[in-house]
Design a protein around this motif. Sequence first.
Motif, PDB file in Angstrom:
ATOM      1  N   SER A 284       0.820  -1.200   0.000  1.00 59.52           N
ATOM      2  CA  SER A 284       0.000   0.000   0.000  1.00 59.52           C
ATOM      3  C   SER A 284       0.860   1.259   0.000  1.00 59.52           C
ATOM      4  N   LEU A 285       0.251   2.339  -0.416  1.00 59.47           N
ATOM      5  CA  LEU A 285       0.936   3.619  -0.567  1.00 59.47           C
ATOM      6  C   LEU A 285       1.537   4.119   0.735  1.00 59.47           C
ATOM      7  N   PHE A 286       0.927   3.755   1.865  1.00 62.84           N
ATOM      8  CA  PHE A 286       1.336   4.335   3.145  1.00 62.84           C
ATOM      9  C   PHE A 286       2.146   3.387   4.028  1.00 62.84           C
ATOM     10  N   ASP A 287       2.619   2.280   3.481  1.00 62.11           N
ATOM     11  CA  ASP A 287       3.303   1.315   4.342  1.00 62.11           C
ATOM     12  C   ASP A 287       4.698   1.798   4.725  1.00 62.11           C
ATOM     13  N   PRO A 288       5.081   1.675   6.007  1.00 58.28           N
ATOM     14  CA  PRO A 288       6.397   2.141   6.432  1.00 58.28           C
ATOM     15  C   PRO A 288       7.544   1.198   6.097  1.00 58.28           C
ATOM     16  N   LEU A 289       7.233  -0.046   5.695  1.00 61.44           N
ATOM     17  CA  LEU A 289       8.289  -1.017   5.417  1.00 61.44           C
ATOM     18  C   LEU A 289       8.422  -1.326   3.932  1.00 61.44           C
TER      19      LEU A 289
ATOM     20  N   VAL B  87       0.125   0.889  -4.102  1.00 59.20           N
ATOM     21  CA  VAL B  87      -1.179   0.275  -4.337  1.00 59.20           C
ATOM     22  C   VAL B  87      -2.195   0.899  -3.382  1.00 59.20           C
ATOM     23  N   THR B  88      -3.359   1.205  -3.898  1.00 57.84           N
ATOM     24  CA  THR B  88      -4.431   1.794  -3.101  1.00 57.84           C
ATOM     25  C   THR B  88      -5.459   0.730  -2.717  1.00 57.84           C
ATOM     26  N   ALA B  89      -6.425   1.127  -1.901  1.00 58.36           N
ATOM     27  CA  ALA B  89      -7.493   0.193  -1.545  1.00 58.36           C
ATOM     28  C   ALA B  89      -8.234  -0.267  -2.796  1.00 58.36           C
ATOM     29  N   GLU B  90      -8.463   0.650  -3.733  1.00 60.01           N
ATOM     30  CA  GLU B  90      -9.102   0.279  -4.989  1.00 60.01           C
ATOM     31  C   GLU B  90      -8.210  -0.680  -5.774  1.00 60.01           C
ATOM     32  N   GLY B  91      -6.905  -0.498  -5.693  1.00 62.05           N
ATOM     33  CA  GLY B  91      -5.985  -1.420  -6.359  1.00 62.05           C
ATOM     34  C   GLY B  91      -6.090  -2.818  -5.799  1.00 62.05           C
ATOM     35  N   PHE B  92      -6.170  -2.942  -4.472  1.00 68.75           N
ATOM     36  CA  PHE B  92      -6.330  -4.262  -3.870  1.00 68.75           C
ATOM     37  C   PHE B  92      -7.668  -4.883  -4.274  1.00 68.75           C
ATOM     38  N   ARG B  93      -8.687  -4.058  -4.425  1.00 71.91           N
ATOM     39  CA  ARG B  93      -9.974  -4.566  -4.880  1.00 71.91           C
ATOM     40  C   ARG B  93      -9.824  -5.194  -6.276  1.00 71.91           C
ATOM     41  N   ARG B  94      -9.112  -4.504  -7.169  1.00 77.82           N
ATOM     42  CA  ARG B  94      -8.912  -5.017  -8.529  1.00 77.82           C
ATOM     43  C   ARG B  94      -8.086  -6.301  -8.519  1.00 77.82           C
TER      44      ARG B  94
ATOM     45  N   ALA C 124      -1.273   1.173  10.141  1.00 76.18           N
ATOM     46  CA  ALA C 124      -2.478   0.930  10.942  1.00 76.18           C
ATOM     47  C   ALA C 124      -3.699   1.690  10.423  1.00 76.18           C
ATOM     48  N   PRO C 125      -3.561   2.937   9.953  1.00 74.41           N
ATOM     49  CA  PRO C 125      -4.750   3.624   9.445  1.00 74.41           C
ATOM     50  C   PRO C 125      -5.252   3.083   8.105  1.00 74.41           C
ATOM     51  N   TYR C 126      -4.334   2.573   7.247  1.00 75.61           N
ATOM     52  CA  TYR C 126      -4.749   2.288   5.871  1.00 75.61           C
ATOM     53  C   TYR C 126      -5.002   0.813   5.582  1.00 75.61           C
ATOM     54  N   VAL C 127      -4.290  -0.087   6.223  1.00 73.41           N
ATOM     55  CA  VAL C 127      -4.488  -1.517   5.975  1.00 73.41           C
ATOM     56  C   VAL C 127      -5.955  -1.936   6.124  1.00 73.41           C
ATOM     57  N   PRO C 128      -6.688  -1.427   7.127  1.00 71.24           N
ATOM     58  CA  PRO C 128      -8.086  -1.848   7.238  1.00 71.24           C
ATOM     59  C   PRO C 128      -8.913  -1.568   5.988  1.00 71.24           C
ATOM     60  N   PHE C 129      -8.673  -0.449   5.319  1.00 77.04           N
ATOM     61  CA  PHE C 129      -9.446  -0.121   4.125  1.00 77.04           C
ATOM     62  C   PHE C 129      -9.043  -0.988   2.939  1.00 77.04           C
ATOM     63  N   CYS C 130      -7.759  -1.297   2.840  1.00 67.06           N
ATOM     64  CA  CYS C 130      -7.300  -2.201   1.783  1.00 67.06           C
ATOM     65  C   CYS C 130      -7.885  -3.596   1.976  1.00 67.06           C
ATOM     66  N   SER C 131      -7.824  -4.088   3.200  1.00 67.98           N
ATOM     67  CA  SER C 131      -8.308  -5.435   3.492  1.00 67.98           C
ATOM     68  C   SER C 131      -9.828  -5.515   3.383  1.00 67.98           C
TER      69      SER C 131
ATOM     70  N   VAL D 178     -12.212  -8.110   1.040  1.00 67.29           N
ATOM     71  CA  VAL D 178     -13.299  -8.970   1.515  1.00 67.29           C
ATOM     72  C   VAL D 178     -14.622  -8.577   0.867  1.00 67.29           C
ATOM     73  N   GLU D 179     -14.826  -7.286   0.622  1.00 70.98           N
ATOM     74  CA  GLU D 179     -16.013  -6.884  -0.137  1.00 70.98           C
ATOM     75  C   GLU D 179     -16.042  -7.587  -1.491  1.00 70.98           C
ATOM     76  N   GLU D 180     -14.892  -7.596  -2.160  1.00 68.83           N
ATOM     77  CA  GLU D 180     -14.823  -8.204  -3.481  1.00 68.83           C
ATOM     78  C   GLU D 180     -15.018  -9.714  -3.395  1.00 68.83           C
ATOM     79  N   MET D 181     -14.423 -10.337  -2.389  1.00 66.11           N
ATOM     80  CA  MET D 181     -14.570 -11.786  -2.231  1.00 66.11           C
ATOM     81  C   MET D 181     -16.021 -12.180  -1.998  1.00 66.11           C
TER      82      MET D 181
END
Length: 370
Positions: free
Chosen positions: A267-272, A277-284, A311-318, A322-325
């Motif tokens: 994701s775009l905001f990961d510290p490591l 990749v954005t939440a929409e990217g993970f959806r695709r 911590a703020p962004y992973v929940p939206f990506c994940s 799951v929405e897509e699944m």
Amino acid sequence: MRKTGFVCDESYFWHDTGNGALFLPPGGWVETDVHSENPATKRRFKNLLERSGLMAKLVQIAPRPATREEIQLYHTPDYVEKVKHLSDTTGGDAGELALVGSGSYEIAVLSTGGAITAVDAVMKGQVDNAYALTRPPGHHAEKSLGMGFCLFNNVAIAAKYAQKTYNLERILVLDWDVHHGNGTESAFYDNPNVLFISLHQELNYPPGRGLAEHVGEGRGEGYNVNIPLPAGTGNAGYMYALETLVRPIADQFKPQLILISAGQDPSLFDPLARMMVTAEGFRRIASFMLELADTHCNGRLVACHEGGYSAPYVPFCSHAIVEEMSGIRTAVEDPFAPAMHTIPTDVLYDIQKEYVDRVKEVQSKYWKMS
């Protein structure tokens, strides 16, 4: 809509990695901070599922602990005993950045058991697909060595379990975690029955692993596909790799089950990591994998949570995954999207295309490329 299972257990959040700055222990010039592999990203993901109402529409699957025999489908008895001894006594490092806290052994075998339970639910037709919110993660764990926050290799063991229990001849393991899935690669490097594909940031972690030239050995040659991507790769680069490289290989392999090491650290905001990749990217990406599962294995797909340290962004990506699944859309929108509208996450740059095309050239020895 699909019937989607969700595996989680409160104890997953109780695995104690101690404190530290990113991944270093405090001391010397390093001031005490929160360790990167802490429960926050996973708990906040679970909380968002509940707050959005999506959790109530998923099939809740209680994990069972993996047996010692199941853990040893991959790991050596000495290593398993080492983790248990550390867990029962003083804690410590089970290898390289693989911290064991008090009681971590019992949590780790329940994490692996969560992956196994998800496989059972999918293979028995209780659900169409499943997401296992496993912790500690697993894809770095080698046969006799813990690595990179991972104690037992959840996905590798789940794949071996599926082979043994359901007599599967072709399993696709796709690892989209930003770090190379070295432990899973090692588990199947000479095995033609498990196609391992890893998309990861080049030269990140572990050192020297995940090169395009690492294609497997012996009977497994050609069944190991590494797709190292340059820093800054976003949605467009990942989708180009999936469409032009993963799809033709998977279509020829024809998997009977798909397992995903779902690390949301590209994701775009990961510290490591340094991906975009954005939440929409993970959806695709999730949609693409579901399409492959529908085409080849009646939708049988299991995703196991790996990394992801924002911590703020992973929940939206994940949550998007799951929405897509499940095929269920909620009112949740990516609140960070407006701030990212000027960032070229959906631009395919030449350098990204060149990296993927180089892998295609390497793999063309083993697979027909479109």
